[in-house]
Write a protein that holds these residues in place. Sequence first.
Motif, short mmCIF file in Angstrom:
data_model
loop_
_atom_site.label_atom_id
_atom_site.label_comp_id
_atom_site.label_asym_id
_atom_site.label_seq_id
_atom_site.Cartn_x
_atom_site.Cartn_y
_atom_site.Cartn_z
N UNK B 129 0.84 -1.20 0.00
CA UNK B 129 0.00 0.00 0.00
C UNK B 129 0.88 1.25 0.00
N UNK B 130 1.86 1.26 0.88
CA UNK B 130 2.73 2.42 0.98
C UNK B 130 3.49 2.63 -0.33
N UNK B 131 3.93 1.51 -0.92
CA UNK B 131 4.69 1.60 -2.17
C UNK B 131 3.82 2.15 -3.30
N UNK B 132 2.68 1.50 -3.52
CA UNK B 132 1.88 1.83 -4.71
C UNK B 132 1.23 3.20 -4.62
N UNK B 133 1.09 3.75 -3.41
CA UNK B 133 0.47 5.07 -3.30
C UNK B 133 1.52 6.16 -3.12
N UNK B 134 2.79 5.77 -3.12
CA UNK B 134 3.84 6.78 -3.00
C UNK B 134 3.92 7.41 -1.62
N UNK B 135 3.46 6.68 -0.61
CA UNK B 135 3.48 7.26 0.75
C UNK B 135 4.88 7.33 1.33
N UNK B 136 5.86 6.74 0.61
CA UNK B 136 7.23 6.71 1.12
C UNK B 136 7.99 7.98 0.77
N UNK B 137 7.34 8.91 0.04
CA UNK B 137 8.07 10.09 -0.41
C UNK B 137 8.36 11.04 0.75
N UNK B 138 9.21 12.00 0.49
CA UNK B 138 9.59 12.96 1.52
C UNK B 138 8.34 13.49 2.20
N UNK B 139 8.27 13.57 3.52
CA UNK B 139 9.34 13.34 4.51
C UNK B 139 9.36 11.94 5.11
N UNK B 140 8.79 10.96 4.45
CA UNK B 140 8.59 9.66 5.10
C UNK B 140 9.62 8.60 4.70
#
Lengths: 344, 565
Positions: B129-140
């Motif tokens: 989920x985090x990968x496919x929605x781009x939730x890993x982008x700055x600041x995370x």
Amino acid sequence: MSNEQSSTDLTVSGAGTSPAAFQDPGMPPHQERMADKDPAAAKRAERQTVVLFAVSVLGTIGMLVAYFLFPSGDTVESMRTSNLLLGLGLFLSMFGIGAAAVHWAKTLMSDHEQAEARHPQKSDPETREAALAALEAGAKDSGIGRRGLLKGAVVSAVALAPLTFAVPLVGQVGGDWNVSNFRHTLWERGRRLVRDPSGDPIRAADVTIGSAYHVIPDGLREGEHASHWIEEKAKAVVLMVRMDPRDLTEAEDRRDWSYEGIVAYSKICTHVGCPVALYERQTHHLLCPCHQSTFDMADGAKVVFGPAKRPLPQLPITVDDEGYLVAQSDFTEPIGPSYWERLK
Amino acid sequence: MSTRATTGQRAASGTADYLDQRTGIGTAVKGFARKIFPDHWSFLLGEIALYSFIVLILTGVFLTMFFVPSMTLVVYEGPFAAMNGVEMSEAFASTLDLSFEVTGGLLMRQIHHWAALLFMAAIVTHMMRVFFTGAFRKPREINWVVGFVLMILGLAAGFTGYSLPDDVLSGNGLRITDGVVKSIPVVGSYMSYFIFGGEFPGEHIIPRLFTMHILLIPGLILALIGLHLFLVVLHKHTHFPGPGRTQRNVVGFPLFPVYVAKAGGFFFIVFGVLALMAGTMTINPVWNYGPYDPSPVAAGAQPDWYMLFLEGGLRLMPGATEFVIAGYTLSLNVLIPAVVIPGLLFTALAAYPFIEAFATGDKREHHLLDRPRNAPVRTATGVAILTAFFILLLAGANDLIATHFAMSLNDITYIFRVLFFVAPVVAFWATKRLCLGLQRKDRELVLHGHETGRIVRFANGEYIEVHKPLDEYERWIRVQHEARRPLEILPAHDERGVRRKGYHRDALRARVSRFFYEDRVEPVTPAELAAAHSHGEHDALEGHPSSGGVPAEIASGPSVDARDR
């Protein structure tokens, strides 16, 4: 791509007066739920929540009743019954609470969406400056920049101190660290092949063509090995089969390693060390159930399929004066999976 | 009634006052009680992981009360008749006792095992989920790495756990581990001694795994979960794009009472479902396997699902890749599937946020999630990695596929060897195409509206179908994203013909950026929408290509097909 019909009427004609991008329309109007509009519906939702909590109470009681009335008992059946009833009780006990809480939240608690402002993660410039100033002041107070010898002393002391922990640990965690033990097994000249696990010696005349024996060395649990017999067994297990000698292809230098069509090979796979246990009598193939390396027992146990590279090591055998099968020597190479210094 | 309420209130305010005078907790309550969290079903995946971990600790404490982590041999004389008189380790005997003599022990062990499987499944899907929605982008980015380490620790916890009962299945699993460790160049043999305290199996491995399993690994997991959640609170949760949701706010419901009830309730739901699974579905019936002995082995044996991809790799790798170099043995047939491939896979996962940040050159904070279709290359990369993972997983069960579908084991293995290389490429291509197609569908919907099924005939005899335009809330979700474009690169030489510093780095960055963003579909602009409305629907019905012949949605850059290979 050129026959993309859906967009043929969309050529942009000199952007005109429209803004470059759409504007966020803002939060959509709130939709009221049944329980917001109708007091009877709210009352109904409350009752449903109470019932779900009651289910949990019943589940807890049911689990306790099952605990006292259905102990796990002596048989697999009684254990399963106990497990099933306890599990169902626990399920109701927990699920009831969860379902009630969620139902309560979804039907009765406010569902007005609220917005909270975010702020940039980084601190504002004054704070950053103050932080930097604090660090500089601290570094200046300590004098670390001016006193080079002190710096070296701190680094050496802190770098060396972990050895007090690491050396005793690493020194002993691997036992005697004598990895040359991999080379040797209990097999030696004259040691009898006995059946696993009974320990009965095997008379060559009793071995019928097509049969397969799981073999361990005689005296595995006696003498100096008694305390670590499992490690010895882990290396010494052998699979022995008898086939028509005419089916057997033997290397020139191994002609006397078999006995009248009886061959014995290490049972430990040369891939990663699983016991190779599935013997197929018609093809003389031996299959490792872990990763499916397949060895041809009629042809020096060479690999015919799978991830193993090397043949299983062969145990040279013969018979003693009483006609029992014995080893001629130890394996002539390390058994089991490959390792770096295996051939050294 | 009223007096009782007052008493309750007085007690509550008294407690609050007591605590606040000693801890200043008022500040925390003020800040947290009404903190806003956004709502989406996919945000539950991480919660499932957290709650399975709590269930793991609860049931694990129960199990430690009865389990004996010892390899001392005893002769079993318990209620289970089939094992009477059999020699076994105390670890295995106490596992039998947990089932047969401790009422509820089997339930706790089965909940524990199911919870471990669910823990890993929830972590992996949460990560997806985090990968496919781009939730890993700055600041995370840091929190992505924390989560990644948690996944590795979860694997370690699972592995150390299922090896503990000392049954035939887990013992052979340990033996495979020994074989894999020995394949490591130079230090392999010593690492095997390091792990087993001597030769395999020795008598140290179970106590050592036990200490890892109940102290070290859960301690680390607990600490990192704390850090993970702290960072979630610090960053405030991401939210999906939608009307009223921006980069500068978070829209949702307050922690108290909504999430106290929903998330708190969800813990009990997860626990309840795990109890139901453990009560009705047998897992790891060690009494059928028997105690570990170096000789027997079970056919059709698989490790727990999260280890299956390693097993699959070991099965697929051809044996011919073992070499002897200058007298030293290099077992690439073991090393590649068990060490190199997982190493690459995990490194790629951990590094992904930094790779993508490099490609975009984007230094802004991102709190709005991407719809996966709006990041086609990222989505396709994720699906390709998952496809490779899935092929390895299936390969780990090739013997079961062979027996259940009456196929040749060798054929299956050959097919998987090919698929491992081909399937991820196909999956990448197909996913990217699907994403671009879905984006076109979004454009189509915004420009033309919903089909209504109403056919209208004009006076001149022309028929058209009436389309209902999207309302502004429906439209917003389809037009709000920004289309990322490949980075432009400055020339290698400046105007005076001097080589520019950093050109090679820029060129690499431009190449990566082109790979990511060359093919794209731009969101509809108000001008396009106005143009579509002014033309009216019948233009679309006639289907004449417009004079330019260039579909407006395909932006500048080489042809879309150029990168399809």
